[in-house]
Design an enzyme around this catalytic site. Structure first.
Site, PDB file in Angstrom:
ATOM      1  N   SER A  70       4.633   9.751   7.657  1.00 25.84           N
ATOM      2  CA  SER A  70       3.427   9.682   6.823  1.00 25.84           C
ATOM      3  C   SER A  70       2.286  10.377   7.546  1.00 25.84           C
ATOM      4  CB  SER A  70       3.050   8.216   6.595  1.00 25.84           C
ATOM      5  OG  SER A  70       1.770   8.133   5.985  1.00 25.84           O
ATOM      6  N   TYR A  80       1.627  -0.266   9.617  1.00 22.99           N
ATOM      7  CA  TYR A  80       2.377   0.805   8.932  1.00 22.99           C
ATOM      8  C   TYR A  80       2.102   2.134   9.639  1.00 22.99           C
ATOM      9  CZ  TYR A  80       3.650   4.271   5.390  1.00 22.99           C
ATOM     10  OH  TYR A  80       4.193   5.359   4.739  1.00 22.99           O
TER      11      TYR A  80
HETATM   12  N1  LIG Z   1       4.635   7.200  -1.753  1.00 18.06           N
HETATM   13  C1  LIG Z   1       3.804   7.622  -0.826  1.00 18.06           C
HETATM   14  O1  LIG Z   1       2.608   7.874  -1.097  1.00 18.06           O
HETATM   15  C2  LIG Z   1       4.270   7.820   0.590  1.00 18.06           C
HETATM   16  C3  LIG Z   1       3.392   8.462   1.483  1.00 18.06           C
HETATM   17  C4  LIG Z   1       3.806   8.676   2.794  1.00 18.06           C
HETATM   18  C5  LIG Z   1       5.035   8.245   3.210  1.00 18.06           C
HETATM   19  N2  LIG Z   1       5.868   7.611   2.342  1.00 18.06           N
HETATM   20  C6  LIG Z   1       7.171   7.162   2.830  1.00 18.06           C
HETATM   21  O2  LIG Z   1       8.185   7.708   2.023  1.00 18.06           O
HETATM   22  C7  LIG Z   1       9.319   6.846   2.034  1.00 18.06           C
HETATM   23  C8  LIG Z   1       9.760   6.567   0.600  1.00 18.06           C
HETATM   24  O3  LIG Z   1       8.688   5.982  -0.087  1.00 18.06           O
HETATM   25  P1  LIG Z   1       8.587   5.921  -1.692  1.00 18.06           P
HETATM   26  O4  LIG Z   1       7.142   6.013  -2.004  1.00 18.06           O
HETATM   27  O5  LIG Z   1       9.549   6.844  -2.305  1.00 18.06           O
HETATM   28  O6  LIG Z   1       8.993   4.382  -1.886  1.00 18.06           O
HETATM   29  P2  LIG Z   1       9.865   3.606  -2.971  1.00 18.06           P
HETATM   30  O7  LIG Z   1       9.896   4.306  -4.290  1.00 18.06           O
HETATM   31  O8  LIG Z   1       9.350   2.210  -2.877  1.00 18.06           O
HETATM   32  O9  LIG Z   1      11.331   3.689  -2.348  1.00 18.06           O
HETATM   33  C9  LIG Z   1      11.613   3.067  -1.143  1.00 18.06           C
HETATM   34  C10 LIG Z   1      13.114   3.068  -0.943  1.00 18.06           C
HETATM   35  O10 LIG Z   1      13.377   2.423   0.322  1.00 18.06           O
HETATM   36  C11 LIG Z   1      14.286   1.364   0.102  1.00 18.06           C
HETATM   37  N3  LIG Z   1      14.010   0.254   1.014  1.00 18.06           N
HETATM   38  C12 LIG Z   1      12.867  -0.434   1.192  1.00 18.06           C
HETATM   39  N4  LIG Z   1      13.045  -1.428   2.073  1.00 18.06           N
HETATM   40  C13 LIG Z   1      14.341  -1.366   2.464  1.00 18.06           C
HETATM   41  C14 LIG Z   1      15.157  -2.134   3.318  1.00 18.06           C
HETATM   42  N5  LIG Z   1      14.703  -3.216   3.971  1.00 18.06           N
HETATM   43  N6  LIG Z   1      16.450  -1.793   3.467  1.00 18.06           N
HETATM   44  C15 LIG Z   1      16.949  -0.738   2.792  1.00 18.06           C
HETATM   45  N7  LIG Z   1      16.248   0.038   1.963  1.00 18.06           N
HETATM   46  C16 LIG Z   1      14.948  -0.291   1.789  1.00 18.06           C
HETATM   47  C17 LIG Z   1      14.082   0.931  -1.339  1.00 18.06           C
HETATM   48  O11 LIG Z   1      15.225   0.231  -1.823  1.00 18.06           O
HETATM   49  P3  LIG Z   1      15.021  -0.867  -3.017  1.00 18.06           P
HETATM   50  O12 LIG Z   1      14.458  -0.096  -4.190  1.00 18.06           O
HETATM   51  O13 LIG Z   1      16.384  -1.367  -3.283  1.00 18.06           O
HETATM   52  O14 LIG Z   1      14.071  -1.877  -2.478  1.00 18.06           O
HETATM   53  C18 LIG Z   1      13.863   2.277  -2.017  1.00 18.06           C
HETATM   54  O15 LIG Z   1      15.087   2.890  -2.307  1.00 18.06           O
HETATM   55  C19 LIG Z   1       8.903   5.589   2.811  1.00 18.06           C
HETATM   56  O16 LIG Z   1       9.366   5.688   4.140  1.00 18.06           O
HETATM   57  C20 LIG Z   1       7.375   5.661   2.768  1.00 18.06           C
HETATM   58  O17 LIG Z   1       6.777   5.001   3.857  1.00 18.06           O
HETATM   59  C21 LIG Z   1       5.513   7.383   1.024  1.00 18.06           C
END
Ligand SMILES: NC(=O)c1ccc[n+]([C@@H]2O[C@H](COP(=O)([O-])OP(=O)(O)OC[C@H]3O[C@@H](n4cnc5c(N)ncnc54)[C@H](OP(=O)(O)O)[C@@H]3O)[C@@H](O)[C@H]2O)c1
Length: 232
Positions: free
Chosen positions: A130, A143
């Protein structure tokens, strides 16, 4: 590809399948969505809670048992929730541990399990971190610290594992995913203050991950994908 049932992970799974890869789709609890996606992409679905060390360490062996090889590991699964930075009491040790377990220790366990197969394949690792791990901001201090540590781990692993295995990170700013659906202040910030005047789409992140996988020379890089917000 961890955390690939929704958001950035789903877009990346779709992109890598379109690139011709067989994708191992994974999530914690959204098994129906993961199974449907894997079926769509001709891949396989795996359920594992990465907060559990044994489940995290066991994921790569399960993929190897089914597919016999591993060319790419994308550590994408992560958790995040907003905690005001000045409210130190709102971030107890248990929450720090939860964030570090999923966002930092699990990627380490997955890398450890994957490296022998990645060495054999001449493969690579991409960690999804991030901009909060690069600049002093983000949804919470824990985080941001978890992602800063993952950025540093990326560089240390790249130095340790070359030339056999390349290791890079993508560091998104705001991305439109289920995780950030109600982050209205951040959405407003990106729409008004970033040079690109919008949050990223999951496909923007997927394109960059694909590029880092396909470039055979770049390693140890943490690539910001923030629409230029951090220029200001
Ligand atoms: N969205 C943003 O603005 C943003 C910005 C910077 C970085 N990121 C990073 O990008 C990555 C993906 O984020 P996203 O926004 O796409 O989130 P998301 O739509 O909430 O997806 C998160 C994924 O991670 C899985 N997950 C969460 N906790 C877990 C656990 N304990 N064990 C196994 N799997 C787990 C979830 O599975 P379930 O659905 O089954 O819970 C889901 O498939 C993350 O690392 C996040 O920190 C996101």
């Amino acid at each position: 590809m961890t955390g690939s049932a929704s958001g950035i992970g789903e877009a990346t799974a779709r992109r890598l399948a379109a690139d011709g890869m067989t994708v191992a789709v994974h999530s914690r609890s959204s098994a129906a969505a993961g199974t449907a996606l894997a079926r769509d992409l001709g891949g396989t679905y795996y359920q594992a809670d990465l907060a559990d060390d044994e489940a995290a360490a066991g994921l790569v062996p399960r993929v190897l048992a089914d597919h016999g090889r591993l060319d790419v590991l994308v550590n994408n699964a992560g958790i995040s929730w907003p905690v005001p930075h000045a409210d130190l009491a709102a971030l107890p040790a248990a929450d720090w541990r939860r964030l570090l377990d999923v966002n930092l220790i699990a990627p380490w366990l997955l890398c450890t399990a994957a490296v022998p197969a990645l060495r054999e394949a001449g493969g690579c690792i991409v960690n999804v971190t991030s901009h909060a791990g690069v600049r002093p901001k983000g949804s919470s201090i824990a985080y941001a610290a978890s992602k800063a540590a993952l950025n540093h781990m990326t560089k240390l692993l790249a130095a340790a594992l070359g030339p056999d295995v390349r290791v890079n990170a993508v560091a998104p700013g705001l991305v439109d995913t289920p995780l950030t659906a109600d982050w209205t202040a951040a959405q407003q910030l990106w729409a008004t203050a970033s040079p690109m005047r919008r949050a990223a789409q999951p496909s923007d992140v997927a394109d960059l991950i694909s590029a880092l996988i396909h470039n055979g020379y770049v390693t140890g890089e943490v690539v910001l994908l923030d629409g230029g917000l951090n220029l200001r």
